[in-house]
Design a protein around this motif. Structure first.
Motif, PDB file in Angstrom:
ATOM      1  N   THR A   2       0.840  -1.190   0.000  1.00 30.50           N
ATOM      2  CA  THR A   2       0.000   0.000   0.000  1.00 30.50           C
ATOM      3  C   THR A   2       0.879   1.246   0.000  1.00 30.50           C
ATOM      4  O   THR A   2       1.795   1.366   0.817  1.00 30.50           O
ATOM      5  CB  THR A   2      -0.902   0.027   1.250  1.00 30.50           C
ATOM      6  OG1 THR A   2      -1.705  -1.152   1.256  1.00 30.50           O
ATOM      7  CG2 THR A   2      -1.803   1.247   1.224  1.00 30.50           C
ATOM      8  N   HIS A   3       0.605   2.136  -0.913  1.00 30.64           N
ATOM      9  CA  HIS A   3       1.397   3.365  -1.005  1.00 30.64           C
ATOM     10  C   HIS A   3       0.935   4.382   0.028  1.00 30.64           C
ATOM     11  O   HIS A   3      -0.263   4.566   0.248  1.00 30.64           O
ATOM     12  CB  HIS A   3       1.281   3.955  -2.401  1.00 30.64           C
ATOM     13  CG  HIS A   3       2.067   3.206  -3.420  1.00 30.64           C
ATOM     14  ND1 HIS A   3       2.144   3.592  -4.739  1.00 30.64           N
ATOM     15  CD2 HIS A   3       2.827   2.093  -3.326  1.00 30.64           C
ATOM     16  CE1 HIS A   3       2.912   2.749  -5.411  1.00 30.64           C
ATOM     17  NE2 HIS A   3       3.333   1.837  -4.569  1.00 30.64           N
ATOM     18  N   LEU A   4       1.902   5.057   0.640  1.00 29.10           N
ATOM     19  CA  LEU A   4       1.583   6.120   1.583  1.00 29.10           C
ATOM     20  C   LEU A   4       0.903   7.275   0.867  1.00 29.10           C
ATOM     21  O   LEU A   4       1.257   7.620  -0.262  1.00 29.10           O
ATOM     22  CB  LEU A   4       2.861   6.636   2.245  1.00 29.10           C
ATOM     23  CG  LEU A   4       3.562   5.730   3.271  1.00 29.10           C
ATOM     24  CD1 LEU A   4       4.914   6.312   3.631  1.00 29.10           C
ATOM     25  CD2 LEU A   4       2.700   5.577   4.517  1.00 29.10           C
ATOM     26  N   PRO A  78      -6.300  13.830   3.476  1.00 25.48           N
ATOM     27  CA  PRO A  78      -5.862  12.680   4.278  1.00 25.48           C
ATOM     28  C   PRO A  78      -4.468  12.207   3.865  1.00 25.48           C
ATOM     29  O   PRO A  78      -4.322  11.377   2.980  1.00 25.48           O
ATOM     30  CB  PRO A  78      -6.924  11.620   3.961  1.00 25.48           C
ATOM     31  CG  PRO A  78      -7.365  11.942   2.571  1.00 25.48           C
ATOM     32  CD  PRO A  78      -7.263  13.435   2.436  1.00 25.48           C
ATOM     33  N   PHE A  79      -3.437  12.772   4.475  1.00 26.21           N
ATOM     34  CA  PHE A  79      -2.085  12.345   4.112  1.00 26.21           C
ATOM     35  C   PHE A  79      -1.309  11.895   5.344  1.00 26.21           C
ATOM     36  O   PHE A  79      -1.534  12.364   6.458  1.00 26.21           O
ATOM     37  CB  PHE A  79      -1.344  13.435   3.342  1.00 26.21           C
ATOM     38  CG  PHE A  79      -0.874  14.629   4.131  1.00 26.21           C
ATOM     39  CD1 PHE A  79       0.479  14.842   4.356  1.00 26.21           C
ATOM     40  CD2 PHE A  79      -1.776  15.584   4.600  1.00 26.21           C
ATOM     41  CE1 PHE A  79       0.927  15.963   5.035  1.00 26.21           C
ATOM     42  CE2 PHE A  79      -1.340  16.709   5.281  1.00 26.21           C
ATOM     43  CZ  PHE A  79       0.027  16.898   5.507  1.00 26.21           C
ATOM     44  N   GLU A  80      -0.389  10.979   5.095  1.00 26.54           N
ATOM     45  CA  GLU A  80       0.391  10.383   6.183  1.00 26.54           C
ATOM     46  C   GLU A  80       1.797  10.941   6.274  1.00 26.54           C
ATOM     47  O   GLU A  80       2.416  10.916   7.342  1.00 26.54           O
ATOM     48  CB  GLU A  80       0.471   8.854   5.976  1.00 26.54           C
ATOM     49  CG  GLU A  80      -0.885   8.177   5.962  1.00 26.54           C
ATOM     50  CD  GLU A  80      -0.844   6.848   5.238  1.00 26.54           C
ATOM     51  OE1 GLU A  80      -0.781   5.818   5.930  1.00 26.54           O
ATOM     52  OE2 GLU A  80      -0.858   6.856   3.984  1.00 26.54           O
ATOM     53  N   LEU A  81       2.315  11.439   5.151  1.00 25.74           N
ATOM     54  CA  LEU A  81       3.697  11.895   5.113  1.00 25.74           C
ATOM     55  C   LEU A  81       3.815  13.114   4.209  1.00 25.74           C
ATOM     56  O   LEU A  81       3.248  13.138   3.114  1.00 25.74           O
ATOM     57  CB  LEU A  81       4.599  10.774   4.574  1.00 25.74           C
ATOM     58  CG  LEU A  81       6.108  11.011   4.562  1.00 25.74           C
ATOM     59  CD1 LEU A  81       6.661  11.101   5.978  1.00 25.74           C
ATOM     60  CD2 LEU A  81       6.811   9.894   3.791  1.00 25.74           C
ATOM     61  N   LEU A 173      17.689  12.465  -5.343  1.00 24.00           N
ATOM     62  CA  LEU A 173      16.622  11.579  -5.826  1.00 24.00           C
ATOM     63  C   LEU A 173      16.848  10.146  -5.353  1.00 24.00           C
ATOM     64  O   LEU A 173      15.910   9.447  -4.958  1.00 24.00           O
ATOM     65  CB  LEU A 173      16.548  11.632  -7.348  1.00 24.00           C
ATOM     66  CG  LEU A 173      16.024  12.948  -7.930  1.00 24.00           C
ATOM     67  CD1 LEU A 173      16.267  12.999  -9.434  1.00 24.00           C
ATOM     68  CD2 LEU A 173      14.541  13.131  -7.620  1.00 24.00           C
ATOM     69  N   GLU A 174      18.101   9.738  -5.369  1.00 23.37           N
ATOM     70  CA  GLU A 174      18.447   8.412  -4.847  1.00 23.37           C
ATOM     71  C   GLU A 174      18.104   8.323  -3.361  1.00 23.37           C
ATOM     72  O   GLU A 174      17.538   7.321  -2.892  1.00 23.37           O
ATOM     73  CB  GLU A 174      19.948   8.170  -5.070  1.00 23.37           C
ATOM     74  CG  GLU A 174      20.460   6.818  -4.654  1.00 23.37           C
ATOM     75  CD  GLU A 174      21.962   6.719  -4.862  1.00 23.37           C
ATOM     76  OE1 GLU A 174      22.662   6.212  -3.953  1.00 23.37           O
ATOM     77  OE2 GLU A 174      22.440   7.167  -5.930  1.00 23.37           O
ATOM     78  N   ALA A 175      18.424   9.386  -2.614  1.00 21.68           N
ATOM     79  CA  ALA A 175      18.134   9.407  -1.184  1.00 21.68           C
ATOM     80  C   ALA A 175      16.626   9.405  -0.929  1.00 21.68           C
ATOM     81  O   ALA A 175      16.140   8.703  -0.034  1.00 21.68           O
ATOM     82  CB  ALA A 175      18.773  10.639  -0.540  1.00 21.68           C
ATOM     83  N   LEU A 176      15.873  10.180  -1.708  1.00 20.91           N
ATOM     84  CA  LEU A 176      14.427  10.230  -1.506  1.00 20.91           C
ATOM     85  C   LEU A 176      13.779   8.891  -1.866  1.00 20.91           C
ATOM     86  O   LEU A 176      12.864   8.429  -1.181  1.00 20.91           O
ATOM     87  CB  LEU A 176      13.807  11.355  -2.338  1.00 20.91           C
ATOM     88  CG  LEU A 176      12.278  11.501  -2.215  1.00 20.91           C
ATOM     89  CD1 LEU A 176      11.869  11.746  -0.761  1.00 20.91           C
ATOM     90  CD2 LEU A 176      11.762  12.619  -3.112  1.00 20.91           C
ATOM     91  N   LYS A 177      14.263   8.261  -2.931  1.00 25.66           N
ATOM     92  CA  LYS A 177      13.711   6.960  -3.319  1.00 25.66           C
ATOM     93  C   LYS A 177      13.903   5.948  -2.195  1.00 25.66           C
ATOM     94  O   LYS A 177      12.972   5.209  -1.838  1.00 25.66           O
ATOM     95  CB  LYS A 177      14.384   6.467  -4.599  1.00 25.66           C
ATOM     96  CG  LYS A 177      13.823   5.143  -5.100  1.00 25.66           C
ATOM     97  CD  LYS A 177      14.442   4.748  -6.438  1.00 25.66           C
ATOM     98  CE  LYS A 177      13.820   3.454  -6.951  1.00 25.66           C
ATOM     99  NZ  LYS A 177      14.389   3.074  -8.275  1.00 25.66           N
ATOM    100  N   ALA A 183      10.138   4.012   4.209  1.00 23.97           N
ATOM    101  CA  ALA A 183       8.984   4.510   4.973  1.00 23.97           C
ATOM    102  C   ALA A 183       7.738   3.672   4.697  1.00 23.97           C
ATOM    103  O   ALA A 183       6.960   3.374   5.609  1.00 23.97           O
ATOM    104  CB  ALA A 183       8.730   5.973   4.634  1.00 23.97           C
ATOM    105  N   GLN A 184       7.558   3.290   3.435  1.00 24.55           N
ATOM    106  CA  GLN A 184       6.375   2.499   3.085  1.00 24.55           C
ATOM    107  C   GLN A 184       6.469   1.065   3.605  1.00 24.55           C
ATOM    108  O   GLN A 184       5.459   0.371   3.710  1.00 24.55           O
ATOM    109  CB  GLN A 184       6.151   2.535   1.571  1.00 24.55           C
ATOM    110  CG  GLN A 184       5.804   3.937   1.117  1.00 24.55           C
ATOM    111  CD  GLN A 184       5.318   4.059  -0.302  1.00 24.55           C
ATOM    112  OE1 GLN A 184       4.245   4.606  -0.537  1.00 24.55           O
ATOM    113  NE2 GLN A 184       6.090   3.570  -1.254  1.00 24.55           N
ATOM    114  N   ASN A 185       7.684   0.654   3.991  1.00 22.46           N
ATOM    115  CA  ASN A 185       7.874  -0.651   4.626  1.00 22.46           C
ATOM    116  C   ASN A 185       7.865  -0.559   6.152  1.00 22.46           C
ATOM    117  O   ASN A 185       8.157  -1.541   6.839  1.00 22.46           O
ATOM    118  CB  ASN A 185       9.192  -1.279   4.155  1.00 22.46           C
ATOM    119  CG  ASN A 185       9.116  -1.753   2.717  1.00 22.46           C
ATOM    120  OD1 ASN A 185       8.063  -2.198   2.258  1.00 22.46           O
ATOM    121  ND2 ASN A 185      10.230  -1.665   1.998  1.00 22.46           N
TER     122      ASN A 185
END
Length: 315
Positions: A2-4, A78-81, A173-177, A183-185
């Protein structure tokens, strides 16, 4: 998986690829940018780059003059992050409490080094030989929240602000990915920042004025490197009681020679103009006179009939 649900906060060109990545990896609900402003030669009111791209991607956008003006609208999402990249506004405690997990900022330095508005430029101006990217949890203080992760790279002697940005954006971008994937895990580290903080204040027009009588050659050289993306560094050029500010494109520090600061030590083919500084001396390799195209400093010297021994780089 499930995506945040996320909200993205960002404004300039540099933030656009981060918006796109957030959309790709999460359930992006909203983009928040700074307000539309006069832009371009015609100074027409137009959206910032992040807003323009969000509209192309059919992402809902808010661009308030003041962030507090959109509190209710953002609170209704409704956002989580929250993901923040070069947004340019301060988040008050009521905003920090909105997302379930918090707000994560992508910052272009190895925190706690270079906290502030201009970490890339100031890394060069302050003579750093290493920098990187940090993703961290936003708190009320300036860039002082706990870290999620960091990635580092060396700063090469030939780097300037333009080339360093070109390296740091892909690294960011590498760091954000990695941050979003973890985070989603459910992997949400909060690591303390360690070491003595340093600051990266916003660049001013005064910072761009190069004064050989006041600064050493290496400091002036690092300013030229750090200001490659603006405001453009300029040195005073005074003749017959009249001072103009000559834009400097490229420099190279050199060894000390006895003379008064601001004096032309020599003019050399394929090198340029060697100027005495408060300490050391500095080659002006390439310059950009007002109203003309960039040129070699040697060509500028020849065009002005400049001679060794003239004290002209003073106010």
């Amino acid at each position: 998986m499930t995506h945040l649900k996320t909200v993205f906060f960002g404004t300039p060109d540099i933030a656009v690829p981060f918006l796109e990545l957030t959309r790709e990896l999460t359930d992006l609900q909203l983009a928040v940018t700074q307000a539309d402003k006069p832009r371009g030669r015609g100074m027409e009111i137009s959206p910032c780059p992040v807003k323009a791209r969000a509209l192309e991607l059919n992402i809902p956008v808010l661009s308030p003059e003041k962030l507090k003006d959109s509190f209710d609208q953002i609170a209704a999402v409704p956002f989580e992050l929250g993901i923040v990249v070069a947004y340019g506004k301060i988040f008050r405690p009521n905003f920090l409490a909105l997302p379930k997990l918090g707000l994560i900022n992508v910052h272009f330095s190895l925190l706690p080094h270079l906290r502030g508005a201009a970490p890339v430029q100031q890394a060069l101006i302050q003579g750093y030989t290493q920098t990187g990217v940090s993703t961290f949890w936003i708190r009320e203080g300036m860039d002082d929240g706990p870290l999620f992760l960091q990635k580092e790279i060396p700063i090469l002697p030939q780097d300037n602000a333009r080339t360093l940005f070109e390296k740091l954006v892909p690294l960011g971008l590498e760091a954000l990915k990695e941050t979003l994937t973890r985070a989603q895990n459910g992997d949400l580290p909060q690591l303390p920042q360690t070491g003595k903080p340093t600051l990266a204040p916003m660049i001013t027009k005064e910072d761009a004025l190069l004064r050989p009588a006041e600064l050493d050659a290496l400091t002036l050289h690092n300013k030229v490197r750090g200001l490659a993306c603006g405001p453009k560094p300029k040195i005073p050029f005074t003749r017959n009681g009249k001072t103009e500010w000559l834009q400097i494109v490229r420099t190279e520090p050199a060894e000390n020679q006895p003379a008064e600061a601001g004096t032309v030590l020599c003019i050399e083919r394929n090198k340029g103009i060697l100027v005495k500084c408060k300490e050391g001396s500095l080659w002006l390799n390439e310059v950009h006179p007002a109203g003309k195209k960039p040129m070699s400093a040697e060509a500028f010297a020849n065009g002005r009939g400049l001679k060794s021994g003239e004290k002209v780089f003073v106010e």
